[in-house]
Design a protein around this motif. Structure first.
Motif, PDB file in Angstrom:
ATOM      1  N   ALA A 121       2.851   9.471 -15.377  1.00 44.98           N
ATOM      2  CA  ALA A 121       3.054   9.022 -16.760  1.00 44.98           C
ATOM      3  C   ALA A 121       1.739   8.520 -17.352  1.00 44.98           C
ATOM      4  O   ALA A 121       1.408   8.829 -18.508  1.00 44.98           O
ATOM      5  CB  ALA A 121       4.116   7.920 -16.797  1.00 44.98           C
ATOM      6  N   LEU A 122       0.976   7.775 -16.554  1.00 45.36           N
ATOM      7  CA  LEU A 122      -0.314   7.267 -17.035  1.00 45.36           C
ATOM      8  C   LEU A 122      -1.283   8.425 -17.315  1.00 45.36           C
ATOM      9  O   LEU A 122      -1.945   8.463 -18.356  1.00 45.36           O
ATOM     10  CB  LEU A 122      -0.909   6.301 -16.002  1.00 45.36           C
ATOM     11  CG  LEU A 122      -2.304   5.751 -16.319  1.00 45.36           C
ATOM     12  CD1 LEU A 122      -2.302   4.965 -17.626  1.00 45.36           C
ATOM     13  CD2 LEU A 122      -2.808   4.862 -15.179  1.00 45.36           C
ATOM     14  N   ASN A 126       0.845  -1.194   0.000  1.00 46.48           N
ATOM     15  CA  ASN A 126       0.000   0.000   0.000  1.00 46.48           C
ATOM     16  C   ASN A 126       0.888   1.254   0.000  1.00 46.48           C
ATOM     17  O   ASN A 126       1.558   1.543   0.998  1.00 46.48           O
ATOM     18  CB  ASN A 126      -0.902  -0.016   1.242  1.00 46.48           C
ATOM     19  CG  ASN A 126      -1.824   1.190   1.320  1.00 46.48           C
ATOM     20  OD1 ASN A 126      -1.745   2.089   0.482  1.00 46.48           O
ATOM     21  ND2 ASN A 126      -2.676   1.213   2.325  1.00 46.48           N
ATOM     22  N   PRO A 127       0.899   2.020  -1.087  1.00 46.07           N
ATOM     23  CA  PRO A 127       1.794   3.184  -1.133  1.00 46.07           C
ATOM     24  C   PRO A 127       1.483   4.231  -0.070  1.00 46.07           C
ATOM     25  O   PRO A 127       2.359   4.980   0.349  1.00 46.07           O
ATOM     26  CB  PRO A 127       1.569   3.759  -2.546  1.00 46.07           C
ATOM     27  CG  PRO A 127       0.328   3.124  -3.061  1.00 46.07           C
ATOM     28  CD  PRO A 127       0.138   1.847  -2.334  1.00 46.07           C
ATOM     29  N   CYS A 185       5.870   5.744  -7.331  1.00 47.54           N
ATOM     30  CA  CYS A 185       4.414   5.666  -7.559  1.00 47.54           C
ATOM     31  C   CYS A 185       3.928   6.922  -8.276  1.00 47.54           C
ATOM     32  O   CYS A 185       3.120   6.845  -9.211  1.00 47.54           O
ATOM     33  CB  CYS A 185       3.659   5.518  -6.239  1.00 47.54           C
ATOM     34  SG  CYS A 185       3.832   3.897  -5.511  1.00 47.54           S
ATOM     35  N   PHE A 186       4.413   8.080  -7.836  1.00 52.41           N
ATOM     36  CA  PHE A 186       3.992   9.324  -8.475  1.00 52.41           C
ATOM     37  C   PHE A 186       4.414   9.342  -9.947  1.00 52.41           C
ATOM     38  O   PHE A 186       3.631   9.724 -10.829  1.00 52.41           O
ATOM     39  CB  PHE A 186       4.563  10.552  -7.747  1.00 52.41           C
ATOM     40  CG  PHE A 186       4.321  11.837  -8.499  1.00 52.41           C
ATOM     41  CD1 PHE A 186       3.029  12.328  -8.654  1.00 52.41           C
ATOM     42  CD2 PHE A 186       5.367  12.535  -9.092  1.00 52.41           C
ATOM     43  CE1 PHE A 186       2.783  13.493  -9.373  1.00 52.41           C
ATOM     44  CE2 PHE A 186       5.137  13.695  -9.810  1.00 52.41           C
ATOM     45  CZ  PHE A 186       3.839  14.177  -9.955  1.00 52.41           C
ATOM     46  N   ALA A 246      11.420   6.941  -1.770  1.00 56.53           N
ATOM     47  CA  ALA A 246      11.701   6.339  -3.087  1.00 56.53           C
ATOM     48  C   ALA A 246      10.450   5.634  -3.624  1.00 56.53           C
ATOM     49  O   ALA A 246      10.118   5.761  -4.817  1.00 56.53           O
ATOM     50  CB  ALA A 246      12.866   5.358  -2.970  1.00 56.53           C
ATOM     51  N   VAL A 247       9.745   4.912  -2.740  1.00 53.76           N
ATOM     52  CA  VAL A 247       8.514   4.223  -3.166  1.00 53.76           C
ATOM     53  C   VAL A 247       7.474   5.245  -3.622  1.00 53.76           C
ATOM     54  O   VAL A 247       6.837   5.091  -4.679  1.00 53.76           O
ATOM     55  CB  VAL A 247       7.945   3.361  -2.008  1.00 53.76           C
ATOM     56  CG1 VAL A 247       6.561   2.820  -2.367  1.00 53.76           C
ATOM     57  CG2 VAL A 247       8.888   2.219  -1.669  1.00 53.76           C
ATOM     58  N   VAL A 248       7.329   6.317  -2.840  1.00 48.45           N
ATOM     59  CA  VAL A 248       6.319   7.337  -3.149  1.00 48.45           C
ATOM     60  C   VAL A 248       6.642   8.034  -4.476  1.00 48.45           C
ATOM     61  O   VAL A 248       5.752   8.227  -5.323  1.00 48.45           O
ATOM     62  CB  VAL A 248       6.231   8.364  -1.991  1.00 48.45           C
ATOM     63  CG1 VAL A 248       5.403   9.573  -2.397  1.00 48.45           C
ATOM     64  CG2 VAL A 248       5.641   7.705  -0.745  1.00 48.45           C
ATOM     65  N   VAL A 249       7.908   8.390  -4.666  1.00 46.51           N
ATOM     66  CA  VAL A 249       8.314   9.080  -5.912  1.00 46.51           C
ATOM     67  C   VAL A 249       8.087   8.153  -7.112  1.00 46.51           C
ATOM     68  O   VAL A 249       7.593   8.588  -8.162  1.00 46.51           O
ATOM     69  CB  VAL A 249       9.778   9.555  -5.830  1.00 46.51           C
ATOM     70  CG1 VAL A 249      10.263  10.058  -7.186  1.00 46.51           C
ATOM     71  CG2 VAL A 249       9.919  10.663  -4.788  1.00 46.51           C
TER      72      VAL A 249
END
Lengths: 264, 239
Positions: A250-251, A213-214, A244-245, A239-242
């Motif tokens: 991009a999407l 879960n981000p 995910c962002f 790092a995980v949050v960046v």
């Protein structure tokens, strides 16, 4: 007959278009700030009063009293939910009323479109977050150990959920589809992320699941900024949050570039 | 000389429905052009394709030589569109709406022109009124004002007088005629054929996604002596 006022170079025109769209999105929530800013602050305050009253005497997490532990979680939860609500509600409302044409007809690039909506969502999220902090800080002792981590996680959290809100707003064709996105994805992600508890109080299966879960990383890293302790290292969480962002951005940019569900 | 609007073999399907079946059309600068046809003929789809709201399956559309896909910024800057639906943003008043629309087109400090449009459309007294509180006719005027706010050389009016009282209709046409006289190209779709007959130099009749007649208004009328444009319209569509 006079002509229109200052016509700018192509770059200046793009900048003006972006700033105007951002300003419009800002005004849109600011004009109803009682509903969009004050109400979520009150909701968070009620959470704090109820949970804090019941659990403060009995629970400490990472050596921190429960009410103090709860405040950063509530702040981040409201940042995320309000950033999401801003971009998603603006887009779905514009699509359903047809006023989306006013932003589709002008020469605004999809990048400027993305930035304006995400930035406005971040501003609303951060305003609510500051409001929650100011309203709740009187009820518990709150330290600030690492303010830069607080800033980094709140900015990226607002941006991530602002972009997610754009995807939800673009995808939804009816208000109930947006409500489903909000109730079945955003709410569980935020409520089951460690806002109200440390995930290390959970059984091992749920602990493991929480790592997918981000929002867990957002809350945990944000909390580190206040207390200097967290379940995960803040560098890893950021790092995980960046990442995910970057993926969500991009999407979203791809959807805007293709005009998916915006241009027939 | 570059055409104001150039449309070459444009095809558009919505699922199984063929909305545009290879439309080709050229509109010269300064024309007052009428795009007529029954409901579902493809007029709005064609206009939406020109404005970038609809992406055709094939074909090419240009506004003043600017391709609406590859050179969309210049194409959109050259085009002002009055949409058919009565749409508005309920958060803003009339002046805010027009300032915001100016900003989208990259124009700052546009109040002189905004004041002039408001005056010409008899909206000066409503400048500070929220859009929600305007009547249907007033909202229609604001839509026209929004399309004109960046003073586009090509103006598309998709049924601009639907549901509008006679007084406004006359005022609006006076203003649009003036813009046309100053060199703006006007493209009009309307169900009021007497308006098209009085205003348009050239007319295209559309049916089932195709242009079935394209000529000057005078030539169309001359081909059916004694007939009104409405009768010409009905006869052409029956052929």
């Amino acid at each position: 007959m006079s002509g229109p006022g200052q016509r700018a170079s192509a770059w200046e025109a793009q900048l003006t278009g972006f700033l105007t769209l951002f300003y419009k999105e800002f005004l849109r929530f600011w004009k109803v700030s009682f509903q969009t800013v004050a109400a979520p602050v009150l909701t968070a305050l009620l959470y704090l009063l109820i949970f804090g009253h019941v659990l403060d005497e009995h629970v400490t997490v990472h050596g921190v009293r429960y009410t103090s532990f709860l405040i950063p979680g509530l702040v981040m939860m409201q940042v995320l939910q309000n950033a999401f609500a801003n971009s998603s509600s603006s887009l779905i409302q514009a699509k359903i009323t047809g006023s989306i044409v006013f932003v589709l007809l002008p020469p605004i690039s999809y990048g400027a479109f993305f930035l304006a909506y995400v930035l406005a969502a971040m501003v609303r999220g951060l305003l609510v977050g500051v409001g929650v902090l100011l309203a709740t800080v009187w009820f518990a002792e709150l330290r600030v150990e690492a303010p830069l981590w607080i800033l980094a996680f709140s900015l990226f959290g607002g941006a991530l959920f602002g972009a997610l809100g754009m995807i939800a707003g673009i995808w939804s064709e009816k208000f109930d589809q947006l409500a489903a996105f909000q109730n079945f994805l955003i709410m569980p992600l935020t409520m089951l992320s460690g806002v109200f508890y440390s995930i290390y109080t959970l059984p091992s299966f749920w602990q493991g699941l929480s790592h997918y879960n981000p929002v867990f990383y957002l809350i945990d890293g944000f909390r580190y900024g206040f207390f200097g302790v967290s379940d995960m290292a803040p560098q890893y969480s950021l790092a995980v949050v960046v990442a995910c962002f970057a993926a969500v951005a991009a999407l979203t940019l791809n959807l805007l570039k293709r005009g998916w569900k915006l241009r027939a | 000389m570059v055409a104001a609007v150039s449309i070459v073999d444009v095809v558009k399907h919505f699922g199984a429905l063929q909305a545009l079946a290879g439309v080709s059309l050229e509109i010269a600068e300064g024309e007052f052009f009428g795009l007529l046809g029954p409901n579902g003929a493809g007029k709005t789809t064609l206009i939406s394709s020109l404005a970038g709201l609809v992406r055709p399956d094939s074909g090419m559309l240009k506004v003043l030589g600017h391709d609406v896909v590859r050179d969309f910024r210049e194409a959109r800057r050259s085009l002002g569109v009055v949409p058919q639906e009565l749409v508005f943003d309920p958060f803003f008043n009339v002046r805010e709406t027009l300032r915001i629309q100016s900003g989208y087109f990259g124009i700052r400090k546009n109040d002189d022109w905004i004041d002039e449009i408001l005056e010409n459309l008899d909206l000066t007294g409503k400048a500070d009124v929220n859009m929600r509180r305007l009547s249907g006719g007033m909202k229609r005027r604001v839509l026209v004002a929004q399309a004109l706010v960046h003073k586009p050389p090509v103006i598309v009016l998709d049924e601009p007088t639907a549901g509008v009282d006679v007084e406004l209709r006359q005022g609006l046409w006076q203003f649009i005629r003036r813009l046309n006289g100053e060199g703006h190209t006007i493209i009009l779709t309307t169900h009021y054929l007497e308006e098209a007959e009085a205003l348009c130099n050239r007319i295209a009749l559309m049916k089932q996604g195709r242009v079935v007649a394209l000529d000057t208004t005078a030539n169309l009328m001359a081909a059916h002596p004694g007939a009104s444009l409405e009768e010409v319209f009905v006869r052409t569509l029956q052929q």
